[in-house]
Design a protein around this motif. Sequence first.
Motif, short mmCIF file in Angstrom:
data_model
loop_
_atom_site.label_atom_id
_atom_site.label_comp_id
_atom_site.label_asym_id
_atom_site.label_seq_id
_atom_site.Cartn_x
_atom_site.Cartn_y
_atom_site.Cartn_z
N ALA A 147 48.56 -17.91 47.16
CA ALA A 147 50.88 -17.50 47.64
C ALA A 147 50.92 -18.88 46.00
O ALA A 147 50.87 -20.14 45.91
CB ALA A 147 51.22 -17.65 48.27
N VAL A 148 51.73 -18.66 45.81
CA VAL A 148 53.22 -19.50 44.74
C VAL A 148 54.22 -19.05 45.33
O VAL A 148 54.48 -18.95 45.90
CB VAL A 148 53.05 -19.34 43.44
N VAL A 149 55.06 -20.97 45.82
CA VAL A 149 56.15 -20.46 46.28
C VAL A 149 57.31 -21.69 44.61
O VAL A 149 56.27 -22.27 44.43
CB VAL A 149 55.44 -22.22 47.37
N HIS A 150 58.59 -21.38 45.10
CA HIS A 150 59.55 -22.16 44.21
C HIS A 150 60.52 -22.63 45.88
O HIS A 150 60.94 -22.26 46.78
CB HIS A 150 60.27 -20.94 43.86
N CYS A 151 59.71 -23.86 45.26
CA CYS A 151 60.98 -25.31 46.39
C CYS A 151 61.39 -26.26 44.71
O CYS A 151 60.64 -26.35 43.77
CB CYS A 151 60.05 -25.29 46.99
N ASP A 152 62.55 -26.94 45.23
CA ASP A 152 63.14 -27.50 44.19
C ASP A 152 63.25 -27.72 42.77
O ASP A 152 62.93 -28.37 41.61
CB ASP A 152 61.89 -29.13 44.31
N ASP A 153 63.69 -26.39 42.43
CA ASP A 153 63.85 -25.63 40.94
C ASP A 153 62.09 -25.80 40.07
O ASP A 153 61.82 -25.79 38.86
CB ASP A 153 64.78 -26.29 40.58
N GLN A 154 60.94 -25.88 41.05
CA GLN A 154 59.76 -26.11 40.90
C GLN A 154 59.12 -24.93 41.26
O GLN A 154 59.17 -24.59 42.24
CB GLN A 154 59.17 -27.40 40.71
N LEU A 155 57.73 -24.50 40.46
CA LEU A 155 57.01 -23.41 40.26
C LEU A 155 55.39 -24.54 41.20
O LEU A 155 55.50 -25.68 40.32
CB LEU A 155 56.54 -22.62 40.02
N PHE B 124 53.44 -26.29 38.45
CA PHE B 124 53.13 -25.37 37.54
C PHE B 124 53.70 -26.27 36.15
O PHE B 124 55.27 -26.90 36.69
CB PHE B 124 53.66 -24.58 37.57
N CYS B 125 53.45 -26.43 35.08
CA CYS B 125 54.18 -27.06 34.05
C CYS B 125 54.74 -25.92 32.87
O CYS B 125 54.76 -25.62 32.22
CB CYS B 125 52.43 -28.02 32.48
N LEU B 126 55.85 -25.09 34.21
CA LEU B 126 57.06 -23.92 32.99
C LEU B 126 58.22 -24.85 33.19
O LEU B 126 58.40 -25.56 33.28
CB LEU B 126 56.74 -22.75 34.09
N CYS B 127 58.54 -24.06 32.08
CA CYS B 127 60.25 -24.59 31.20
C CYS B 127 60.66 -23.64 31.66
O CYS B 127 62.63 -23.80 31.72
CB CYS B 127 59.76 -24.33 30.17
N TRP B 128 59.89 -22.56 32.80
CA TRP B 128 61.06 -21.25 33.55
C TRP B 128 61.41 -20.91 34.36
O TRP B 128 59.19 -20.86 34.88
CB TRP B 128 61.29 -20.82 32.30
N VAL B 129 61.80 -20.01 35.21
CA VAL B 129 61.13 -19.60 36.50
C VAL B 129 61.15 -18.27 36.72
O VAL B 129 62.79 -17.36 36.21
CB VAL B 129 62.09 -20.44 37.56
N PRO B 130 60.66 -17.08 36.75
CA PRO B 130 60.47 -16.04 36.48
C PRO B 130 61.83 -15.53 37.19
O PRO B 130 61.39 -16.06 38.29
CB PRO B 130 58.92 -15.36 36.45
N SER B 131 62.23 -13.88 37.07
CA SER B 131 62.91 -13.44 37.34
C SER B 131 61.81 -12.49 38.34
O SER B 131 62.52 -11.52 39.26
CB SER B 131 63.99 -12.63 37.03
N ARG B 132 61.15 -11.51 38.27
CA ARG B 132 60.01 -11.30 39.34
C ARG B 132 59.13 -11.61 38.79
O ARG B 132 58.28 -12.61 37.06
CB ARG B 132 59.96 -9.57 38.04
N VAL B 133 58.00 -12.06 40.32
CA VAL B 133 56.53 -11.56 39.71
C VAL B 133 55.77 -10.92 39.67
O VAL B 133 55.78 -10.50 40.45
CB VAL B 133 55.95 -13.14 40.71
#
Length: 481
Positions: A401-409, A420-429
């Motif tokens: 699984a992947v988890v969203h925590c502290d505004d990061q994935l 992840f070095c992502l500059c965005w958090v998806p709204s749909r996974v």
Amino acid sequence: MAAGSSVQSLQEEATCSVCLDFFRDPVMIMGCGHNFCRACITQCWEGAETDVTCPQCRQTFPQRTLGPNRQLANFVEIAKQLCVQAVKGAGGERVCEEHGKALKLFCETDQILMCVICRESRAHRTHPAAPAQEPAQQYKEQIQTHLEVRRQERKRLEALRANEKQKHQEYQEKAEVEKQKIVAEFERLRQFLEEQERLLLAKLGELEREIEKSQEERDTKLTGDISCLSSLIGELEGKCQQAASDLLQDIRSTLSRCEKGQVQLPVGISQEIETRLRKLSGQNLNLKETLRQFQEALLSELEKESYAKVTVTLDPDTAHPDLILSVGGRSVSCAETQQCLPNNSERFDVYECVLGHERFTSGRHYWEVEVEEGEWAVGVARESVRRKEDISLSPEEGIWAVVHCDDQLWALTTPDLTLFCLCWVPSRVRVCLDYTAGLVSFLDADTEASIFTFPPALFAGDTIRPWLGALEAGSKLRLCN
């Protein structure tokens, strides 16, 4: 009837009066001439030391005098065969090979057919037995039951085969359609490339001709300028060799020609040609980018079509007491306080997570989850994952699984989380499961951008289920259609 009576009489003559069976190793008492099986008469005389008695005529003899009766033994064998043939000819029944009697009884202990003489033998005397027709009818009913079950199984298998055949035919037709689409797309791409090639080569040809013309014009002009300068240089060199009186005589005219003969140096190749070259180079780069985008779009489309989309619903029996499931099990949210729910063995009681109803043991599948603010997690889990202990949320424990925590994935890997070095958090996974390859991957469902792919795992023999977590109060996830 006469033949049957004769056979009956023959059988009686070939029967021992002690065991009432056909003679075995017949012997004759020399004193009275009666015949018995050697084993039977020996058993009858067992214990007698002097006088012995004939079991049939009761005559007494002072000593045991027995003689083998070989003719009677041969007679017994002939009698057995005649009895067997007589029984077969009368009713076509199977007969006992040992006694020549019809096999009309069934020994329930040994599960064999036997005749009436076998029934009274030591081997079967204590065993329950019944007329052959009764157990035959019972077993026939059992066979009929098994027969009906097997017929139903065959019917289901035939229906399954027909259904599978139809599905494979549909898959072949779909594959053929996709094949034609791919061929058409690449034909369109070839036509586009050929047109672009013709266009770019035509522009380059025109530019080459203009470069050649410009080169000739500039070469002619430069050649003339060089010739004029050479003449002037020769004249000035001659002046330098003259005496002062001759040099000064016409000096003003000489200097005037020098000023008029000064050549202005060219500025180089036409700026317009250089600009056009850069433009053509830019068009070539744009073409490469177009091809790259086309390739990515095609591969993305093919990859998407190779996965079957499934509709996932959540299993309330597995939901942590903090989680509230919607009617229909299509969304989940985390409440402030726990609900009073049965503490069944399937329910998670440490992490605020829940499993989907769907179970996968083969194939390639995907589903999409709409996520909101807060801490959440999406992925898959083995059905055997532990529910009642503080476990590590990782592939080693059966969770990918992947988890969203502290505004990061983060990826739930071991021993540490992977950021992840992502500059965005998806709204749909989008969660993609390739069971055979053991791959679990995640994409941004809106942009098709890859988020994370776990290293291949071994799923063989395990059941994999969707897994969602709403990890803090207010977190909410919704399964998309």
